[in-house]
Scaffold this active site. Sequence first.
Site, PDB file in Angstrom:
ATOM      1  CG  ASP A   1       3.041  -0.781  10.414  1.00 18.75           C
ATOM      2  OD1 ASP A   1       2.156  -1.609  10.724  1.00 18.75           O
ATOM      3  OD2 ASP A   1       3.261  -0.428   9.238  1.00 18.75           O
TER       4      ASP A   1
ATOM      5  N   GLY B   1       0.799  -1.211   0.000  1.00 16.78           N
ATOM      6  CA  GLY B   1       0.000   0.000   0.000  1.00 16.78           C
ATOM      7  C   GLY B   1       0.833   1.263   0.000  1.00 16.78           C
TER       8      GLY B   1
END
Length: 304
Positions: A195, A81
């Site tokens: 993350d 992404g």
Amino acid sequence: MRKYTKLEHILIVGVISASLLLVQLVIGLYYVYHQQKKRKENQGKIEKFSQDFRSLEHSRYSFADIKRITNDFKDKLGQGGYGTVFKGRLSIDVLVDVKILNVFKGNGEEFVNEVGSMGRIHHVNIARLVGFCADGHNRALVYEYLPKESLNFIFAAKGKTHVLGWDKLQEITLGIAEGIEYLHQGYEQRILHFDIKPHNILLDQNFNPKISDFGLAKLCSKEQSAVSMTTARRAMGYIALEVLSRNFGNASYKSDVYSFGMLLLEMVGGRKKNIDVTVENMSQVYFPELAYNHLDNGGDRTKN
């Protein structure tokens, strides 16, 4: 009530249609103007950051340099992404990973976060930033080349991480833990990654782990107990609930520890994914749900 003639009816329909088209045109022009203004502001942020970044020991490349380094983007390593990663070459002996960021993704904050965070830190278990590109709307990050892909690649290709052997798994686990500990304690400011997941743990030729992708990272003082979160791109299954919603508490360095715990369970359990709560196949399972159901059914905490 007077009936309209055919000519009057045509004129009325024409005026209404023209008015609607005019409104749509105004809205469209405003949208284009707003997007262009936003892009200029974002580019301004990046340029200002680039000026401030000159004092650090990293190279800034033009987009023409990036094309040359990647041989016109010939060797694609992966895509997500955030953008696309290509294999590049700085010289005959020096290979690099080049991450080309999507032009219309984000507002420039993720780019500034990643370059700013990785440009300040040096640790054996953190991917080394070689340089960056901020050329017009083109943005790229250049890292040391890591030939063994990521933990996610191993999970997908092998199904179980046990093929590496328990000794190597332990080394990888300790390396990730040391990298996270450095982010939280080893620098003058605390760096919160937010993350941690298999895709962001890269491996070198000796399978030494390197934490990467600092697009969501935040810097804060070591005394600061919580930070605010606004960015939405995160991996379900690894993310702590307080990062997703303030209703579950405040995001902090403990959120990285939670993500590391989910990653550790996936490594030890040999599961392919830790995402889907409702999945029936036991090779893919949501660990918090599994643990809750096990304890709720009176299971032994020391088993499974």
